[in-house]
Scaffold this active site. Structure first.
Site, mmCIF file in Angstrom:
data_model
loop_
_atom_site.group_PDB
_atom_site.id
_atom_site.type_symbol
_atom_site.label_atom_id
_atom_site.label_comp_id
_atom_site.label_asym_id
_atom_site.label_seq_id
_atom_site.Cartn_x
_atom_site.Cartn_y
_atom_site.Cartn_z
ATOM 1 N N LYS A 179 0.845 -1.188 0.000
ATOM 2 C CA LYS A 179 0.000 0.000 0.000
ATOM 3 C C LYS A 179 0.886 1.245 0.000
ATOM 4 O O LYS A 179 1.897 1.294 0.720
ATOM 5 C CB LYS A 179 -0.882 -0.036 1.249
ATOM 6 C CG LYS A 179 -1.918 1.066 1.378
ATOM 7 C CD LYS A 179 -2.727 0.842 2.662
ATOM 8 C CE LYS A 179 -3.875 1.805 2.810
ATOM 9 N NZ LYS A 179 -4.694 1.499 4.015
ATOM 10 N N SER A 217 -9.407 1.263 3.337
ATOM 11 C CA SER A 217 -8.711 2.071 2.352
ATOM 12 C C SER A 217 -7.686 1.301 1.524
ATOM 13 O O SER A 217 -7.163 1.816 0.536
ATOM 14 C CB SER A 217 -7.985 3.216 3.066
ATOM 15 O OG SER A 217 -7.029 2.717 3.989
ATOM 16 N N SER A 225 -9.506 -0.994 7.454
ATOM 17 C CA SER A 225 -8.964 -0.844 6.104
ATOM 18 C C SER A 225 -8.242 -2.058 5.552
ATOM 19 O O SER A 225 -7.917 -2.088 4.370
ATOM 20 C CB SER A 225 -8.025 0.363 6.049
ATOM 21 O OG SER A 225 -8.755 1.566 6.147
#
Length: 461
Positions: free
Chosen positions: A76, A165, A189
């Site tokens: 990420k 996310s 997330s």
């Protein structure tokens, strides 16, 4: 990699046996990442090929570094990777390349894992839906039909929110680009995108990992973890990120394991029929496998939800504090309007609510530990399946409502810093994935993981 799940540990074993060329595999991953839509923000092609070639040399000389040597991994874009900008999913941060790897990146590189690149996310990791106006939104991909005669609904092929996310990390695994990817979890997330994409994730207790070199959202809530297709992969990579060799964990003996199914969550009308029915079916299968299933209301869970409803989300206050200077500066207009609006709303959060949440948090953590008394908690991961993407993009108010509904249940483990594992639980009539969550008291990760391994084995048998 083949279309069917090809796990990180299986890849590592194939490399060890000389059955899989890590360089060819890495090239394949890079090609798929390049061809993907909005899944990656940047690729580390040169680094990846150097790391893969080094693995190939170690394989030939019999000096592999462990069971994950040569295995591709994506990160990420909150994690610093030397020589690349850490954008945090936006256009206003990360204007200069990082000088060194985040500690978790450094540990996986030391174990021989191959860094493919950095995945897309909601800007500054502040949403549970995964939308991004700057780099595009990676589309959630429905699972394949099990039969050509299976009913096809009107909505099943329309794009869905990928979950956030850590959207790009989940989609990268779901699309078979990499066998596993790293994300973060502040309110859900890791678990939400895993749930929407039919994957597995593990949210560790916060103290389990160093977050050195990771862009923060809410300092007392942020943690890092893995999304993969199996729990075994999640745990092996989690160990590696901590600088340890992957442990061989024995699954808990079902007959000696108590799982508390929270009746309060199941009786909540906000939990969709498919999510509830699939959770009940999984509980029944676990009972048949020998687990002791106790269905009752867990007061500390209900009280945590009530505290968040009354006082607001603690992560909102911390995120506003973290990014207040950005909001008040000239770059604020360049932010995702949805993220900016949510940050601005936290400006109005009363100080006494923030203090109350910090105090309640400690008391609720203690109460949960006492209520469970060595048992494992079973709840839905998310109350609904992945929502349609187009309405979220078109209507900011609808987006806000669905975002809060999506994160509502996962916020409990985050506020209480509970280790949590999300596992697929089934599908709904539109072929969308549902998910269950197993969790435990803060710091009791290993006990939870043993039960989760046993449960995962029973549910996939």
């Amino acid at each position: 990699m083949p279309a069917q799940p090809f796990t990180a540990l299986a890849i590592g074993e194939a490399i060890r046996r000389g059955e899989l060329d890590p360089v060819a595999l890495t090239r394949q991953c890079l090609t798929r990442a390049t061809d993907s839509d909005a899944v990656f923000i940047s690729l580390t092609e040169q680094r990846a090929l150097v790391e893969a070639e080094a693995c190939a040399q170690r394989q030939r000389s019999g000096t592999l570094r462990g069971p994950l040597d040569g295995v591709p991994l994506a990160w990420k874009d909150l994690f610093d990777i030397a020589g690349t900008a850490t954008t945090a999913g936006g256009k206003v941060l990360g204007k200069t390349p990082a000088e060194r790897d985040a500690e978790a990146v450094r540990h996986t590189a030391g174990a021989g894992m191959v860094c493919i690149g950095k995945t897309n996310l909601t800007e500054i990791a502040y949403s549970g839906l995964g939308l991004n106006p700057h780099y595009g939104t990676p589309h959630h991909t429905p699972p394949p039909t099990s039969s050509e005669h299976e009913h096809e609904s009107r909505n099943e092929n329309e794009p869905r929110a990928p979950g956030g996310s850590s959207s790009g990390s989940a989609v990268a695994v779901a699309q078979g680009i990499v066998p596993a990817a790293i994300g973060t979890d502040t309110a859900g997330s890791l678990r939400v995108p895993a749930a929407f994409n039919g994957l597995v994730s593990y949210r560790p207790s916060q103290a389990r990992h160093s977050r050195l070199g990771v862009t923060p959202l809410a300092d007392s809530l942020d943690t890092i973890g893995v999304i993969a297709s199996t729990l075994e992969d999640c745990l092996a990579i989690d160990d590696t990120m901590r600088g340890s060799a992957p442990l061989v964990r024995a699954a808990a003996v079902p007959e000696q394991s108590v799982i508390v199914l929270d009746a309060g969550c199941l009786d909540d009308p906000r939990v969709s029929r498919a999510v509830g029915d699939n959770l009940e079916a999984c509980a029944s299968r676990l009972k048949d496998a020998g687990f002791h299933i106790v269905r009752r209301r867990v007061a500390s869970v209900a009280d945590t939800l009530e505290a968040i409803t009354r006082h607001g989300w603690l992560g909102a206050a911390e995120a506003y504090t973290e990014y207040r200077a950005l909001l008040e500066g000239p770059d604020a207009e360049a932010m995702d309007p949805r993220v900016r609006k949510r940050l601005e709303a936290a400006r109005q959060m009363p100080p006494d609510s923030v203090v109350s949440l910090y105090r309640l948090r400690q008391a609720l953590k203690t109460r949960l530990r006492e209520e469970l008394a060595g048992a494992t908690l079973l709840t839905p991961t998310v109350a609904h399946v992945a929502p349609l993407l187009a309405p979220l993009e078109a209507d900011p108010e609808h987006f806000s409502e669905v975002n809060l509904a999506t994160l509502r249940l996962s916020m409990v483990a985050s506020l209480l810093d509970s280790p949590a594992v999300a596992l697929p639980s089934g599908r709904d009539d539109d072929r969308q994935h549902t998910s269950l969550q197993l969790s435990g008291p803060c710091g009791e990760d290993e006990a939870l993981l043993r039960v989760a391994l046993g449960a995962s084995s029973a549910l996939t048998a």
